[in-house]
Design an enzyme around this catalytic site. Sequence first.
Site: not given
Ligand code: NAD
Lengths: 409, 409
Positions: A28, A47-48, A160, A198, A254-256, A269, A343
Amino acid sequence: QKRSSLHQSSNDLSKQKRVMVIGGDGYCGWATALHLSNKGYEVAIVDNLIRRLFDNQLGLDSLTPITSIHNRIRCWKSLTGKTIELYIGDICDFEFLSETFKSFEPDAVVHFGEQRSAPYSMIDRSRAVFTQHNNVIGTLNVLFAIKEYREQCHLVKLGTMGEYGTPNIDIEEGYLTITHNGRTDTLPYPKQASSFYHLSKVHDSNNIAFTCKAWGIRATDLNQGVVYGVTTEETAMHEELCNRLDYDGVFGTALNRFCVQAAVGHPLTVYGKGGQTRGYLDIRDTVQCVEIAIANPAQPGEFRVFNQFTEQFSVNELAALVTKAGEKLGLDVKTISVPNPRVEAEEHYYNAKHTKLIELGLKPHLLSDSLLDSLLNFSILYKDRVDSKQIMPSVSWRKIGVKPKTVMA
Amino acid sequence: QKRSSLHQSSNDLSKQKRVMVIGGDGYCGWATALHLSNKGYEVAIVDNLIRRLFDNQLGLDSLTPITSIHNRIRCWKSLTGKTIELYIGDICDFEFLSETFKSFEPDAVVHFGEQRSAPYSMIDRSRAVFTQHNNVIGTLNVLFAIKEYREQCHLVKLGTMGEYGTPNIDIEEGYLTITHNGRTDTLPYPKQASSFYHLSKVHDSNNIAFTCKAWGIRATDLNQGVVYGVTTEETAMHEELCNRLDYDGVFGTALNRFCVQAAVGHPLTVYGKGGQTRGYLDIRDTVQCVEIAIANPAQPGEFRVFNQFTEQFSVNELAALVTKAGEKLGLDVKTISVPNPRVEAEEHYYNAKHTKLIELGLKPHLLSDSLLDSLLNFSILYKDRVDSKQIMPSVSWRKIGVKPKTVMA
Ligand SMILES: NC(=O)c1ccc[n+]([C@@H]2O[C@H](COP(=O)([O-])OP(=O)(O)OC[C@H]3O[C@@H](n4cnc5c(N)ncnc54)[C@H](O)[C@@H]3O)[C@@H](O)[C@H]2O)c1
Ligand SMILES: NC(=O)c1ccc[n+]([C@@H]2O[C@H](COP(=O)([O-])OP(=O)(O)OC[C@H]3O[C@@H](n4cnc5c(N)ncnc54)[C@H](O)[C@@H]3O)[C@@H](O)[C@H]2O)c1
């Protein structure tokens, strides 16, 4: 110093133009960083890159090939002339985070930077603990950095829809007005999260709400549904800008995941009965929603909650949609029910409100045949990169133990 | 191994006799450990003694002189012949916690072992982060230890009434039945905690509730009110068994602090308007409530919540009670209003239910003149130990920053 005082003293919200995207190398975050840069915001990515490490450690990979963040940003610059600043480091390290704030001086922080997989958080004790520590302490640090260095900065935090669980009443956006024994109050909507991931989001929401009240932080909590799709206007501009697409049992959503399964001839699945209903949205709407939140910031002290999704589907409905779209492309799509590793209720009431972003101008991209076509075609294009061993769920909510799992099933 | 299988296979709950008291060197934990030992339970204390370190670091001390945990336990043994096992270590260290579980094989764990001061959690960023890490990760570890080593073990976890905040509706015990848009469900009671400490308890409650559902953990969450008093039947048996009594601005809680203030001729410090109403209980009821919870364990998978207090008072009411009791002893008691260091409502509705422990047999010690007398006399006895510089609140909810505070005001 001039820049700082200019932005901090101004009440003109249109001046809030410097956006820090934490987690900007992720699914995202990358799409959002490009979208905001394209729209004229000054963008920095923090980002780390730990998500790339998780993939290495678990032996997983994005379906789509993704290049380094450094190349991504260079490519964007050469295509558009726009600079995205890059800070590589861990937001749990407060010294690092302080420096990013002092150097970039954000007007808004979009916080995607968390461990975001429910199955990952249920692999073993140390990943459960890591997930809660990483997400909760990282977010606490962001709150302290805003209070200390950028009091007017608007926090846009990704939560979320899973925070709510599946209550037997309608899900509202963050708050619920309750009448009880003849008295009435509007209270935080009760949360029933069902994984350590969550739960970490629920902890974050509670912590942020407190700092809005105690410190006057301005925050928007985006309770996002499940995101699908891979291209946005910006990531489509060059193959080096391509976004990641996860299809494995740990990070695939899911969809992806279903589209990739259909493309490689793996049965879809469905976990258990498949009646699990959730909110979904196109990644093009993720970037749109975040921009809307930034352009319409919360007030000082306001803890604003938006449910960020556009449509509800059950898992069975998704499987049926992918089956139909696959057949049009000549794919033979089967569906199997696998024992539910989670669960959770497999049949339940679900009706979640999601009008606030629409009221602010969101124009949803509803799930369409053409999106499914393009997602399936993407999956077919990269089908040689699929590792079928990664498709089945390998993490069990009930079997999690304290022994470190060093190799996945 | 024999002991283990005996207890684990038995469904006879009266066999649940081995109780691990985490935080057993603290105020509530020490009194509880002795009480349970006296009642015939096999008791082990697990504590890293970090509370004694906090006192050293902040330059604080208990009003009452307390000896080492080693001397305390030796004294108890020589008086009663009963052994209390002792494990010194940090429950955030899972290797250590595992060993305590394997060696002691508890049937019940009473978990008092957290950083428990709201002001402490609001001193600076690093203490805020420490509080949430220590409490949340410690509790996660306890949950994993139970799942891995003692599945039938009953977790009795100390929460706080502060988790609920001050909603404008009646506070129920953990759950609320809500009718909304014509549908009804019973959901977790909405939480509105107002310090990083109180928030850590909300996080714990959410984490525990999930593990009850996902793993079948049996847990009782005791949302405790503010505890007052110093002696219990057991701690009164010898001066080396004496409990701690905190009166300072960081660890001192309302009624205890007022009695010490009255004894040393310091005005009672009411924060703001003094209409803040909370639940209170005598420490003799803390030990009684915990024993009742252990003797009537939660069912496997049950997340049971009790509100553990016996009476509600506003701060102004407490000040009036202490003033009256002090005057009877010839003390000249003044009250001053100090600017509220916290962010909280100073006048609000408050009506919290607390019938579940009564139904299980709790016989409350209501706040009486004789208790106030004895607490005031205790305070007078030790008044030379009072450091007046520690009495005023020194921590501000709004002024907390990222710079480490190395010396208190
Ligand atoms: N992908 C989804 O369907 C979805 C749905 C609901 C909510 N979200 C939320 O959106 C956000 C992004 O999701 P995503 O799918 O892009 O995840 P992702 O894992 O692709 O991206 C998360 C990024 O955060 C970085 N990161 C994690 N911990 C860190 C830290 N301590 N310091 C610096 N960087 C850090 C990771 O390196 C990664 O690049 C998340 O908070 C996720 O919970 C995603
Ligand atoms: N005292 C009150 O009025 C009150 C009111 C409501 C709830 N409670 C709760 O009751 C519990 C006990 O409170 P108290 O007043 O006895 O506090 P306390 O500070 O006197 O005791 C807590 C004990 O836990 C230990 N501890 C803390 N972190 C630990 C760790 N990581 N590993 C091992 N040991 C650790 C400390 O060394 C200390 O001995 C706390 O959870 C508190 O939140 C207390």
